[in-house]
Design a protein around this motif. Sequence first.
Motif, PDB file in Angstrom:
ATOM      1  N   TRP A  48     -79.693  -5.730 -23.594  1.00 13.35           N
ATOM      2  CA  TRP A  48     -79.684  -7.187 -23.664  1.00 13.35           C
ATOM      3  C   TRP A  48     -81.082  -7.654 -24.029  1.00 13.35           C
ATOM      4  CZ3 TRP A  48     -75.256 -10.151 -22.579  1.00 13.35           C
ATOM      5  CH2 TRP A  48     -74.167  -9.426 -22.067  1.00 13.35           C
ATOM      6  N   TYR A  49     -81.194  -8.530 -25.012  1.00 21.51           N
ATOM      7  CA  TYR A  49     -82.507  -9.024 -25.428  1.00 21.51           C
ATOM      8  C   TYR A  49     -82.432 -10.526 -25.681  1.00 21.51           C
ATOM      9  CZ  TYR A  49     -80.980  -9.555 -30.288  1.00 21.51           C
ATOM     10  OH  TYR A  49     -80.337  -9.970 -31.426  1.00 21.51           O
ATOM     11  N   PHE A  50     -83.597 -11.159 -25.719  1.00 18.32           N
ATOM     12  CA  PHE A  50     -83.677 -12.603 -25.964  1.00 18.32           C
ATOM     13  C   PHE A  50     -84.084 -12.861 -27.407  1.00 18.32           C
ATOM     14  CE2 PHE A  50     -84.397 -12.349 -21.367  1.00 18.32           C
ATOM     15  CZ  PHE A  50     -83.464 -13.283 -20.916  1.00 18.32           C
ATOM     16  N   LYS A  70     -87.275 -10.126 -39.912  1.00 12.71           N
ATOM     17  CA  LYS A  70     -86.601 -11.250 -39.252  1.00 12.71           C
ATOM     18  C   LYS A  70     -87.415 -11.728 -38.049  1.00 12.71           C
ATOM     19  CE  LYS A  70     -82.348 -12.523 -36.836  1.00 12.71           C
ATOM     20  NZ  LYS A  70     -81.097 -12.037 -36.220  1.00 12.71           N
ATOM     21  N   SER A  71     -87.967 -10.779 -37.298  1.00 15.53           N
ATOM     22  CA  SER A  71     -88.765 -11.121 -36.124  1.00 15.53           C
ATOM     23  C   SER A  71     -89.984 -11.956 -36.512  1.00 15.53           C
ATOM     24  CB  SER A  71     -89.218  -9.842 -35.404  1.00 15.53           C
ATOM     25  OG  SER A  71     -90.076 -10.141 -34.335  1.00 15.53           O
ATOM     26  N   ILE A  72     -90.670 -11.564 -37.575  1.00 14.43           N
ATOM     27  CA  ILE A  72     -91.846 -12.304 -38.045  1.00 14.43           C
ATOM     28  C   ILE A  72     -91.448 -13.721 -38.463  1.00 14.43           C
ATOM     29  CG2 ILE A  72     -93.563 -12.446 -39.898  1.00 14.43           C
ATOM     30  CD1 ILE A  72     -93.709  -9.388 -39.818  1.00 14.43           C
ATOM     31  N   ARG A  99     -94.001  -5.751 -32.173  1.00 16.94           N
ATOM     32  CA  ARG A  99     -93.232  -6.951 -32.527  1.00 16.94           C
ATOM     33  C   ARG A  99     -91.772  -6.865 -32.080  1.00 16.94           C
ATOM     34  NH1 ARG A  99     -96.859  -6.548 -36.832  1.00 16.94           N
ATOM     35  NH2 ARG A  99     -97.975  -8.480 -37.320  1.00 16.94           N
ATOM     36  N   ARG A 100     -91.503  -6.017 -31.140  1.00 13.91           N
ATOM     37  CA  ARG A 100     -90.126  -5.908 -30.650  1.00 13.91           C
ATOM     38  C   ARG A 100     -89.700  -7.197 -29.946  1.00 13.91           C
ATOM     39  NH1 ARG A 100     -90.156  -0.722 -26.971  1.00 13.91           N
ATOM     40  NH2 ARG A 100     -92.330  -1.317 -26.643  1.00 13.91           N
ATOM     41  N   PRO A 101     -88.386  -7.453 -29.884  1.00 11.72           N
ATOM     42  CA  PRO A 101     -87.929  -8.639 -29.153  1.00 11.72           C
ATOM     43  C   PRO A 101     -88.079  -8.430 -27.648  1.00 11.72           C
ATOM     44  CG  PRO A 101     -86.050  -7.370 -29.931  1.00 11.72           C
ATOM     45  CD  PRO A 101     -87.267  -6.734 -30.538  1.00 11.72           C
ATOM     46  N   LEU A 102     -88.080  -9.518 -26.925  1.00 13.94           N
ATOM     47  CA  LEU A 102     -88.194  -9.478 -25.471  1.00 13.94           C
ATOM     48  C   LEU A 102     -86.880  -8.994 -24.861  1.00 13.94           C
ATOM     49  CD1 LEU A 102     -89.817 -10.287 -22.868  1.00 13.94           C
ATOM     50  CD2 LEU A 102     -88.693 -12.527 -23.070  1.00 13.94           C
ATOM     51  N   LEU A 103     -86.951  -7.924 -24.086  1.00 14.54           N
ATOM     52  CA  LEU A 103     -85.766  -7.404 -23.428  1.00 14.54           C
ATOM     53  C   LEU A 103     -85.537  -8.121 -22.100  1.00 14.54           C
ATOM     54  CD1 LEU A 103     -86.051  -3.516 -23.905  1.00 14.54           C
ATOM     55  CD2 LEU A 103     -84.806  -5.168 -25.304  1.00 14.54           C
ATOM     56  N   ARG A 112     -89.724 -16.841 -24.579  1.00 13.41           N
ATOM     57  CA  ARG A 112     -88.916 -15.854 -25.307  1.00 13.41           C
ATOM     58  C   ARG A 112     -89.771 -15.051 -26.292  1.00 13.41           C
ATOM     59  NH1 ARG A 112     -86.229 -16.459 -21.502  1.00 13.41           N
ATOM     60  NH2 ARG A 112     -84.207 -17.494 -21.358  1.00 13.41           N
ATOM     61  N   VAL A 113     -91.087 -15.089 -26.082  1.00 10.76           N
ATOM     62  CA  VAL A 113     -92.020 -14.299 -26.896  1.00 10.76           C
ATOM     63  C   VAL A 113     -92.539 -13.151 -26.044  1.00 10.76           C
ATOM     64  CG1 VAL A 113     -94.224 -14.326 -28.134  1.00 10.76           C
ATOM     65  CG2 VAL A 113     -92.673 -16.279 -28.307  1.00 10.76           C
ATOM     66  N   LEU A 114     -92.618 -11.986 -26.621  1.00 12.23           N
ATOM     67  CA  LEU A 114     -93.024 -10.786 -25.904  1.00 12.23           C
ATOM     68  C   LEU A 114     -94.513 -10.816 -25.554  1.00 12.23           C
ATOM     69  CD1 LEU A 114     -92.315  -7.891 -24.959  1.00 12.23           C
ATOM     70  CD2 LEU A 114     -92.804  -7.128 -27.275  1.00 12.23           C
TER      71      LEU A 114
END
Length: 290
Positions: free
Chosen positions: A112-114, A142-144, A89-93, A184-186
Amino acid sequence: NIREIIYLGALLHDIGKFVFRSQEYKEGEGHEVLGEQFIREHFGKIDILKDHIEDIINESKHHKTQTHTAIADRIASAEREDENNKDARRPLLSVLNSISLADEYKQNNEVWYFETKKIETKSVFPTKVNENFDKFNFDETKSISEHKTLLKEFVKEIEKLRKTKSIETLYTSVYYLLYKYTTRVLSAGYYSVPDISLFDHNRAVAGLTNCLTFTIKQSELNNYVSSTPNKEFLYIKGDLKGIQKFIYYNVGMEQAGSTKGLSKRLRGRSFMISLLTELFANIFLEKLEL
């Protein structure tokens, strides 16, 4: 027709990852199961898909069955870089994290991430965090929450397509909704460097699947997989010559006189070029049935 069904299945084959990242992990609810449920619940209510939704779902399966989508998914997944991190569930880099202008490559220490948002003018650029790359952490709760909010907006837009009469209008709309909500979703973060978006992966798989269905019959799938493939994907590249000359034609003479409306004329000519290239591309797609 069957190719349109296969295309939609391929375009939605990983939609379950969007659902997976919007909720807490539950045993037995992997992204393929969640994707099947999501397609049936939301796309199954679209009038022109009701009679074909199970076929679309069958084509979207890409782990346990041998489909055109499964082959295309393996080809597209070969672009990923491996790493040991298991956080799915990491953010998109941003891919720019891995780019250096130095003579010798070295990892950039900036990260840098989105943010997980829909595509709009306010969310074009990535966000910088003041941490080293190998120490970058994120807030899973927060990501969820962000994915959940984004998914709800996506579902509301799908509901607007229920009465669509044209299949071409439908899959074009679905394509651009995926662009809007999953760029913007991994795509993959489990043992993979998280710098490929879900949209980019899905559209690559859909494109490859479309080519495979054009060249490989359903009955030939197993033979294709068991043997060393000798078929190739062909790319068409075109160019328009004289673009600069066309756009700036007579600009010098116009500047000598009145400059009123000059910027509009330049933008108009530039826009005409973009329309032409789009038109030519669509002609090739139509003639090749892609």
